[in-house]
Design a protein around this motif. Structure first.
Motif, PDB file in Angstrom:
ATOM      1  N   SER A 195      15.770 -20.226  11.108  1.00  0.00           N
ATOM      2  CA  SER A 195      15.965 -19.099  10.210  1.00  0.00           C
ATOM      3  C   SER A 195      14.794 -19.055   9.241  1.00  0.00           C
ATOM      4  O   SER A 195      14.006 -20.011   9.167  1.00  0.00           O
ATOM      5  N   PRO A 196      14.636 -17.980   8.470  1.00  0.00           N
ATOM      6  CA  PRO A 196      13.501 -17.909   7.537  1.00  0.00           C
ATOM      7  C   PRO A 196      13.458 -19.056   6.547  1.00  0.00           C
ATOM      8  O   PRO A 196      12.375 -19.455   6.112  1.00  0.00           O
ATOM      9  N   ASN A 197      14.610 -19.579   6.183  1.00  0.00           N
ATOM     10  CA  ASN A 197      14.637 -20.653   5.204  1.00  0.00           C
ATOM     11  C   ASN A 197      14.775 -22.038   5.831  1.00  0.00           C
ATOM     12  O   ASN A 197      14.920 -23.027   5.116  1.00  0.00           O
ATOM     13  N   ALA A 224       9.047 -20.353   1.978  1.00  0.00           N
ATOM     14  CA  ALA A 224       8.402 -21.048   0.864  1.00  0.00           C
ATOM     15  C   ALA A 224       6.888 -20.965   0.963  1.00  0.00           C
ATOM     16  O   ALA A 224       6.193 -20.818  -0.041  1.00  0.00           O
ATOM     17  N   LEU A 225       6.387 -21.028   2.185  1.00  0.00           N
ATOM     18  CA  LEU A 225       4.936 -20.932   2.368  1.00  0.00           C
ATOM     19  C   LEU A 225       4.445 -19.556   1.985  1.00  0.00           C
ATOM     20  O   LEU A 225       3.386 -19.399   1.365  1.00  0.00           O
ATOM     21  N   PRO A 232       7.768 -28.646  -4.116  1.00  0.00           N
ATOM     22  CA  PRO A 232       7.041 -29.406  -3.085  1.00  0.00           C
ATOM     23  C   PRO A 232       7.412 -28.916  -1.687  1.00  0.00           C
ATOM     24  O   PRO A 232       8.584 -28.649  -1.393  1.00  0.00           O
ATOM     25  N   TRP A 233       6.430 -28.788  -0.849  1.00  0.00           N
ATOM     26  CA  TRP A 233       6.618 -28.345   0.536  1.00  0.00           C
ATOM     27  C   TRP A 233       6.613 -29.586   1.413  1.00  0.00           C
ATOM     28  O   TRP A 233       5.585 -30.263   1.546  1.00  0.00           O
ATOM     29  N   LEU A 254       2.153 -26.254  -2.775  1.00  0.00           N
ATOM     30  CA  LEU A 254       1.439 -25.128  -2.160  1.00  0.00           C
ATOM     31  C   LEU A 254       0.465 -24.468  -3.115  1.00  0.00           C
ATOM     32  O   LEU A 254      -0.562 -23.937  -2.703  1.00  0.00           O
ATOM     33  N   THR A 255       0.777 -24.463  -4.387  1.00  0.00           N
ATOM     34  CA  THR A 255      -0.132 -23.844  -5.355  1.00  0.00           C
ATOM     35  C   THR A 255      -1.075 -24.872  -5.966  1.00  0.00           C
ATOM     36  O   THR A 255      -2.236 -24.577  -6.222  1.00  0.00           O
ATOM     37  N   THR A 256      -0.593 -26.075  -6.210  1.00  0.00           N
ATOM     38  CA  THR A 256      -1.438 -27.104  -6.835  1.00  0.00           C
ATOM     39  C   THR A 256      -2.241 -27.901  -5.824  1.00  0.00           C
ATOM     40  O   THR A 256      -3.247 -28.505  -6.171  1.00  0.00           O
ATOM     41  N   GLN A 257      -1.794 -27.921  -4.557  1.00  0.00           N
ATOM     42  CA  GLN A 257      -2.403 -28.710  -3.485  1.00  0.00           C
ATOM     43  C   GLN A 257      -2.340 -30.220  -3.778  1.00  0.00           C
ATOM     44  O   GLN A 257      -3.071 -31.002  -3.184  1.00  0.00           O
ATOM     45  N   ASN A 258      -1.480 -30.619  -4.696  1.00  0.00           N
ATOM     46  CA  ASN A 258      -1.240 -32.047  -4.894  1.00  0.00           C
ATOM     47  C   ASN A 258      -0.383 -32.575  -3.756  1.00  0.00           C
ATOM     48  O   ASN A 258       0.413 -31.834  -3.163  1.00  0.00           O
TER      49      ASN A 258
END
Length: 838
Positions: A195-197, A224-225, A232-233, A254-258
């Motif tokens: 599913s999408p999630n 989420a992507l 966190p992903w 995804l935004t911080t790339q940590n």
């Protein structure tokens, strides 16, 4: 009722059949190309991006219609490196129909054929894979077939993908802050979610740097992507390539790339991964296994909280010739426990072991608070032990080092293999120093280096910026150069050591053509750094002679060098002087003042590579200066005075024979200059006055038990030529034989000829005068029996006045001479002949 219910079902079925038939009829007559503008507009509203459908849209009819589109481009937002985020050779799209009724786009299957996708962040750190719906209308300049149904902020259209496939494409990751682009070729990639999630399951076959790899991964959802959530992903993947297996389990922002997670794996050969990290030289370390928990992010080095690593037998000859590693183990059970380090290996056939502990992993984190990082390491090999113990503060940012280094070396030569070059067999070497790095430099305080034959102690500091400078204050109680030379001799013959040059035939030392070479003096080094060095040596032994109280202070500042004082107590007296060199000018200037009453002549000749043709103490009185970038240039401009004197010693007869022998042979006085052995040297003295490279030489006196010679003349130091007049004289019984010589031409190979006019004047009634005047043999003998009428020479000792002149002193009062006898002493003719031809 049953009958009624059955009729109702039949009616509903009929309606469904009619509806499906109607939809099928519509789809069969539907041309999606008419709706390209609407599709592009819908994508623009949903994503805020421009979708360009350059190719024809083809449809396959079914319950989940499939669209095939060729030549597709999807734009980047403004501020990124290229106009398109992605371009596609073609795409196949299966869309569920029913969700469209509620305004949702559910993609059952999306196939990207030959995609070129560039994921990147802009200078502000914003990624291009987050989609922002358009607030109104469509992107500027993009016509559409329909207008938005409402103005103002729109609710994002939810897009979900159940299965994503990529075929023959490439995905790049670019960071606009650094400009670095990482590109991965994707042969196949399949990602699907329930599913999408729901989580994504991904399988991939690709290559990087020409090396193939396989990836199996389970990650977070596409939703989420797409939305760029700050949560966190999750990522769990297994990578296989080049025989290595690496597993990772953690999460990525995804935004911080940590990132935060654990990594483990096995690597057969680390060097095989060089194509993956071309900017980092990887050694050929084999049989690596590791397990680590780490965190990090863009521009941050990985921070470990747990680490276990092992490496097996490896040939590290590429790092250092002959270096091999037997085993390496690194253990840190937790972030707050010391790191244990052990290694074994060998180089050049000499084994070594490294053991000890370091600080904690938590202290290595970039965000760690400043604190001490303990270091306690010991290296052993060939009976020697080197220990480094102390602390490093701020190890993760700007390290401040405070380490004590000690070494005990029973035999330095035994470490030749580890050093990679022959070392002298110096015994019982001990070293200790405290090493710090103030202001980014290196400082050695309390330095102590001792051995039975030499010692050195003091402080040393090297500053690297803003301008490199070296400061040293060193003292030594004793340096025995004789013992160190003896110890160094076997090293030159050690295996792998530099081969010694064979001696020329006859034991003679060959020279270059020039006396003063054109080799550039490295004045540029003086312009690049500063220095302040003080050295004091209690006793310096060389060639059996002790020099005491040697003191040197050299200061180099802004390309100007001053050596003052330069002093020592030599065996024959105290030496003192100064040396200055100014390289701040385009043409460097050098000036030397030296007063040395007792330099060991034999040692000096050995230092300059000359054969030991003389002994005694050489007195030097120099005040010379010149300009230029090479010894030849300086000699060509030399000004000042130079006095050289030797009072007593020995002289190799071959030194005289090489200059005078050929000439004296021509006048039948062959045995006046010996072909071997040595003579007593009474004195040698000369004084040179230089004026811009032209040196006036007067006097020039050599007095030995074999002959006495005086002379004067000049030398052109630039052209390296001589113009000397010499008067060698020999006492044969009661007769003085003088053969005046003219020495002209190159200094290296001058022309030596008999001055016939001078010979006739100086040797009237002697054998030399007779030969020069073409006398008959009978006349020669007759001349020997005549009266000595030597002109221009005295029968007294020339040494006192010549030595005084060389030393810059007034000439001593002449000694009273006895009045010549009115009757010549003819002597015994046989004794005279015997004396001449001894």
């Amino acid at each position: 009722m049953n009958r009624t219910f059955r009729f109702v079902l039949i009616g509903i079925a009929a309606l469904v059949v009619i509806a499906v038939a109607g939809v099928a009829a519509v789809l069969l007559t539907f041309d999606p190309n008419k709706y390209k503008p609407d599709i592009e507009a819908a994508v623009a509203r949903s994503t805020g991006r421009t979708l360009t459908l350059n190719g024809k849209i083809e449809m396959q009819v079914g319950l989940t219609p499939t669209l095939h589109v060729a030549d597709v481009a999807f734009s980047n937002p403004p501020g990124f490196s290229r106009p398109q985020m992605a371009t596609l050779g073609a795409l196949d799209l299966q869309i569920a129909l029913l969700p469209l009724i509620s305004g949702q786009i559910q993609i059952d299957r999306l196939v990207l054929i030959k995609p070129d996708i560039l994921l990147e962040t802009n200078a502000a750190g914003q990624p291009n894979w987050t989609m922002t719906p358009a607030s109104s209308g469509t992107p500027a300049g993009k016509p559409t077939g329909s207008s938005p149904s409402s103005a103002g902020q729109r609710k994002p259209t939810q897009v979900s993908v159940s299965m994503l496939s990529i075929r023959d494409g490439q995905v790049g990751l670019r960071d606009d802050r650094t400009g670095k682009v990482t590109t991965v070729a994707v042969k196949t990639l399949d990602a699907q979610a329930a599913s999408p999630n729901a989580p994504l399951h991904v399988t991939m076959n690709g290559s990087y740097g020409g090396k193939a790899f396989d990836v199996v991964a389970d990650t977070g959802s596409l939703t989420a992507l797409q939305t760029g959530s700050n949560a966190p992903w999750p990522v769990k993947l297994a990578l296989s390539t080049l025989g290595a297996k690496i597993a990772a389990d953690g999460s990525v922002g995804l935004t911080t790339q940590n990132y935060d997670g654990t990594v483990s794996g096995t690597v057969p050969d680390l060097a095989a991964f060089a194509p993956f990290v071309p900017a980092v030289p990887l050694p050929s370390v084999h049989d690596i296994s590791f397990n680590a928990k780490l965190t990090g992010g863009p521009g941050k080095p990985p921070a470990f909280s747990v680490l276990t690593a092992h490496a097996g037998a490896s040939d590290l000859g590429a790092m250092a010739p002959g270096l091999t590693l037997s085993a390496l183990d690194i253990k840190a059970p937790s972030a707050d426990q010391p790191i244990q380090l052990s290694a074994q290996g060998s180089r050049g056939g000499v084994g070594f072991a490294l053991n000890g502990t370091l600080g904690t992993l938590s202290a290595l984190r970039p965000d760690a608070k400043p604190g001490p990082f303990p270091v306690d390491l010991t290296v052993t090999g060939a009976g020697a032990a080197v220990t480094v113990k102390g602390t490093i503060v701020n190890v993760a940012t700007k390290p401040a080092v405070d380490l004590g280094v000690t070494a005990q070396i029973p035999d330095l030569a035994a470490l030749s293999g580890l050093a990679g070059q022959p070392l002298p067999p110096v015994k019982q070497v001990a070293f200790k120093a405290n090493v710090t790095n103030p202001n980014g430099g290196i400082q050695l305080k309390g330095l102590s280096l001792t051995s039975p034959d030499a010692d050195l102690a003091g402080d040393l500091a090297l500053v690297l910026a803003p301008r490199p400078s070296l400061t040293a204050n060193l003292t030594s109680k004793n340096i025995n150069l004789d013992a160190l030379k003896v110890a160094a001799k076997p090293a030159s013959a050690a295996p792998g050591g530099p081969a010694s040059k064979p001696a020329p035939p006859g034991g003679e030392v060959r020279h270059d053509t020039r006396i003063f070479p054109d080799t550039p003096i490295p004045f540029d080094m003086m312009r690049k750094a500063d220095a302040d060095i003080t050295l004091a040596v209690g006793t310096l032994r060389a060639d059996g002679a002790d020099t005491k109280s040697l003191s040197v202070h050299a200061v180099l500042k802004d390309a100007r060098l001053t050596v003052s004082p330069l002093s020592a107590d030599l065996p024959a007296g105290r030496m003192s002087g100064t040396i200055t060199a100014d390289a701040s000018k385009p043409t460097p200037a050098v000036h030397i003042q030296l007063r040395a009453p007792g330099l060991a002549l034999k040692s000096l000749l050995a230092m300059t590579g000359e054969p030991p043709m003389a002994s005694g103490n050489l007195e030097v009185y120099a005040d010379l200066g010149g300009e230029g970038g090479s010894p030849h240039a300086i000699a060509s401009t030399l000004d000042g005075t130079l006095g050289l004197a030797v009072a007593g010693g020995t002289l190799d007869n071959r030194a005289m024979g090489s200059v005078l022998g050929r000439v004296l042979e021509a006048v039948n006085l062959l045995d006046l200059v010996g072909k071997g052995g040595s003579s007593e040297l009474r004195c040698f003295a000369t004084r040179v006055r230089a004026n811009h490279g032209i040196a006036a030489i007067d006097p020039l006196v050599l007095s030995s038990s074999l002959l006495t010679m005086s002379g004067s003349g000049s030398a052109n130091l630039g052209a390296e030529t001589l113009d000397l007049g010499l008067k060698p004289q020999v006492r044969a019984a009661a007769t003085t034989v003088v053969v005046p010589l003219k020495v002209t031409g190159p200094i290296r190979g001058p022309s030596v000829t008999v001055d016939k006019l001078g010979a006739a004047e100086s040797n009237i009634g002697t054998i030399a005068g007779a030969v020069a005047g073409n006398a008959t043999p009978l006349g020669i003998v007759g001349g020997m029996l005549g009266v000595d009428k030597t002109l221009g020479l005295t029968s007294g000792d020339m040494c006192p006045s010549a030595l005084a002149a060389a030393r810059g002193q007034a000439a001593p009062a002449p000694a009273k001479e006895q009045a010549p006898s009115s009757k010549p002493n003819l002597g015994n003719p046989g004794a005279i002949l015997k004396g001449l031809f001894r």
